[in-house]
Design an enzyme around this catalytic site. Structure first.
Site, PDB file in Angstrom:
ATOM      1  N   SER A   1       0.748  -1.158  -0.005  1.00 53.21           N
ATOM      2  CA  SER A   1       0.023  -0.067   0.047  1.00 53.21           C
ATOM      3  C   SER A   1       0.805   1.150   0.098  1.00 53.21           C
ATOM      4  CB  SER A   1      -0.905   0.133   1.361  1.00 53.21           C
ATOM      5  OG  SER A   1      -1.773  -1.027   1.350  1.00 53.21           O
TER       6      SER A   1
ATOM      7  N   HIS B   1      -3.706   0.387  -4.552  1.00 54.99           N
ATOM      8  CA  HIS B   1      -3.232  -0.471  -5.279  1.00 54.99           C
ATOM      9  C   HIS B   1      -3.683  -0.485  -6.793  1.00 54.99           C
ATOM     10  CE1 HIS B   1      -1.632  -3.353  -1.939  1.00 54.99           C
ATOM     11  NE2 HIS B   1      -2.333  -2.459  -1.520  1.00 54.99           N
TER      12      HIS B   1
ATOM     13  N   HIS C   1      -5.561  -9.700  -1.185  1.00 53.45           N
ATOM     14  CA  HIS C   1      -5.594  -9.679   0.113  1.00 53.45           C
ATOM     15  C   HIS C   1      -6.827 -10.866   0.740  1.00 53.45           C
ATOM     16  CE1 HIS C   1      -3.873  -5.713  -0.477  1.00 53.45           C
ATOM     17  NE2 HIS C   1      -3.228  -6.195   0.526  1.00 53.45           N
TER      18      HIS C   1
ATOM     19  N   TYR D   1      -8.804 -10.282   2.855  1.00 50.85           N
ATOM     20  CA  TYR D   1     -10.165  -9.455   3.145  1.00 50.85           C
ATOM     21  C   TYR D   1     -10.764  -8.817   1.833  1.00 50.85           C
ATOM     22  CZ  TYR D   1      -7.112  -5.354   2.055  1.00 50.85           C
ATOM     23  OH  TYR D   1      -6.143  -4.513   1.661  1.00 50.85           O
ATOM     24  N   GLU D   2     -10.236  -9.144   0.910  1.00 50.99           N
ATOM     25  CA  GLU D   2     -11.101  -8.936  -0.428  1.00 50.99           C
ATOM     26  C   GLU D   2     -11.946 -10.082  -0.711  1.00 50.99           C
ATOM     27  OE1 GLU D   2      -8.327  -6.719  -3.607  1.00 50.99           O
ATOM     28  OE2 GLU D   2      -6.932  -7.792  -2.120  1.00 50.99           O
TER      29      GLU D   2
ATOM     30  N   ALA E   1       2.778  -2.066   4.072  1.00 47.68           N
ATOM     31  CA  ALA E   1       2.747  -1.078   5.036  1.00 47.68           C
ATOM     32  C   ALA E   1       2.160  -1.926   6.290  1.00 47.68           C
ATOM     33  CB  ALA E   1       1.529  -0.019   4.762  1.00 47.68           C
TER      34      ALA E   1
ATOM     35  N   MET F   1      -1.802  -7.048   6.882  1.00 49.00           N
ATOM     36  CA  MET F   1      -2.904  -7.935   6.252  1.00 49.00           C
ATOM     37  C   MET F   1      -2.329  -8.718   5.081  1.00 49.00           C
ATOM     38  SD  MET F   1      -5.962  -5.479   6.713  1.00 49.00           S
ATOM     39  CE  MET F   1      -6.239  -4.227   8.213  1.00 49.00           C
ATOM     40  N   SER F   2      -0.732  -8.945   5.139  1.00 49.11           N
ATOM     41  CA  SER F   2      -0.511  -9.484   3.894  1.00 49.11           C
ATOM     42  C   SER F   2       0.946 -10.166   3.897  1.00 49.11           C
ATOM     43  CB  SER F   2      -0.153  -8.355   2.841  1.00 49.11           C
ATOM     44  OG  SER F   2       0.825  -7.474   3.159  1.00 49.11           O
TER      45      SER F   2
ATOM     46  N   ASN G   1       1.874   3.357  10.789  1.00 50.37           N
ATOM     47  CA  ASN G   1       0.905   4.050  11.805  1.00 50.37           C
ATOM     48  C   ASN G   1       1.556   3.274  12.927  1.00 50.37           C
ATOM     49  OD1 ASN G   1      -0.598   1.942  10.299  1.00 50.37           O
ATOM     50  ND2 ASN G   1      -1.272   1.624  12.221  1.00 50.37           N
TER      51      ASN G   1
ATOM     52  N   HIS H   1      -6.465   4.301   6.758  1.00 46.16           N
ATOM     53  CA  HIS H   1      -6.051   3.752   5.491  1.00 46.16           C
ATOM     54  C   HIS H   1      -5.189   5.073   5.023  1.00 46.16           C
ATOM     55  CE1 HIS H   1      -4.992   1.264   2.297  1.00 46.16           C
ATOM     56  NE2 HIS H   1      -5.881   2.144   1.563  1.00 46.16           N
TER      57      HIS H   1
HETATM   58  N1  HPA Z   1      -2.911  -2.926  11.199  1.00 47.56           N
HETATM   59  C1  HPA Z   1      -3.044  -3.825  10.135  1.00 47.56           C
HETATM   60  N2  HPA Z   1      -2.670  -3.784   8.800  1.00 47.56           N
HETATM   61  C2  HPA Z   1      -1.946  -2.511   8.641  1.00 47.56           C
HETATM   62  C3  HPA Z   1      -1.829  -1.606   9.721  1.00 47.56           C
HETATM   63  C4  HPA Z   1      -2.299  -1.660  10.892  1.00 47.56           C
HETATM   64  O1  HPA Z   1      -2.128  -0.756  11.843  1.00 47.56           O
HETATM   65  N3  HPA Z   1      -1.275  -0.366   9.090  1.00 47.56           N
HETATM   66  C5  HPA Z   1      -0.862  -0.881   7.734  1.00 47.56           C
HETATM   67  N4  HPA Z   1      -1.504  -1.987   7.441  1.00 47.56           N
END
Ligand code: HPA
Length: 289
Positions: free
Chosen positions: A33, A64, A86, A88-89, A116, A219-220, A243, A257
């Protein structure tokens, strides 16, 4: 039948791509991302929309691009995923990892994956870059493993080793290159924990993951690494800490996001320099690595 574990399907996709490009990639790169700029570094690029590639899923996430880009990076033939898939898709985990098998069949020997991630380690700052030394595959604990289902020995063994998933030499190379480029103060090494998403973690979940030994959460990546290692490719992965995970109940911070994409933009150039310099130094490795 499990989507993505079908050898013929992967072979057909690889052959389709091989018939459309002159590039014979030995290096595969996955852009996380906000990190799609990596793909823009390829010379003489030739790109394919995921929606045009037989058997490929579509990218549905903002940030993406959803393109496969072939070209050379510092003279090395590469294929780059500008956008990944992913859990979650809603795709089965076997489908989101299908590109790894396609790359293997096209001749890729080394995978470089970026993502990320949220920082769980309290020493990490937003903008740090974490070299993955290991992962915790949470969905795997519940049986969501991309290698579940019948094993095809043409890809790899039934029970692949994962204690050497993240190549030691490539990790050392990353730290050497970072030191030369003056990036040492933001390059870290740690453990990545993958969750299914798409909801970000609760405070209790962040505390739990941290206590379990995770330095970053995302998540990847881990699913892709499992499939790539199964097929004998060397793997190197980087997390951009986009973050800080929220760990205490007094915090007003909220994961989102937009912050993830914004941090990508701030660090993108240095991350691209780090990866391209590493690629320039990659030797040709046999598949035994
Ligand atoms: N959690 C999960 N996935 C992420 C995060 C997060 O804080 N930041 C970027 N992808």
């Amino acid at each position: 039948m499990y989507a993505g574990d079908n050898y013929e399907q992967c072979r057909a996709t690889a052959d389709w791509l091989l018939s459309k490009t002159q590039v014979r990639p030995t290096v595969g790169i996955v852009c996380g991302s906000g990190l799609g700029g990596l793909a823009e570094m390829l010379k003489d690029p030739q790109d394919f929309k995921y929606s045009d590639i037989p058997n490929f899923p579509r990218s549905t996430v903002h940030g993406h691009a959803g393109r496969l880009v072939f070209g050379t990076l510092k003279g090395k033939p590469c294929v780059c995923m500008q956008g990944r898939f992913h859990l979650y898709e809603g795709y089965p985990v076997q489908k989101i990892t299908l590109p790894m098998r396609v790359f293997k069949l096209m001749g890729v020997e080394t995978m470089i994956l970026t993502n990320a991630a949220g920082g769980l380690n309290q020493d990490y700052k937003v903008g740090d870059v974490m070299v993955l030394k290991d992962h915790i595959n949470m969905p795997g604990f519940a049986g969501v493993n991309p290698l579940a289902g019948p094993n095809d020995d043409r890809f790899g063994v039934r029970f692949p080793c994962m204690s050497d998933a993240y190549d030691r030499e490539l990790r050392r190379l990353a730290f050497d290159v970072a030191s030369e480029l003056g990036y040492s103060d933001f390059l870290r090494e740690g453990v990545y924990c993958v969750l299914g998403g798409p909801s970000f973690e609760t405070i209790a979940e962040c505390n739990m993951l941290h206590r379990l030994g995770a330095d970053a959460v995302g998540m990847s990546t881990a699913h892709e690494v499992i499939v790539a290692r199964h097929a004998g490719m060397r793997c190197f992965a980087l997390s951009l800490i986009s973050n800080q995970s929220v760990m205490d109940y007094d915090s007003q911070k909220k994961a989102n996001h937009e912050e993830v994409l914004e941090t990508g933009r701030l660090r993108a150039e240095q991350l691209e320099k780090l990866v391209s310099t590493m690629v320039a130094r990659l030797e040709h490795y046999s598949n035994s690595h």
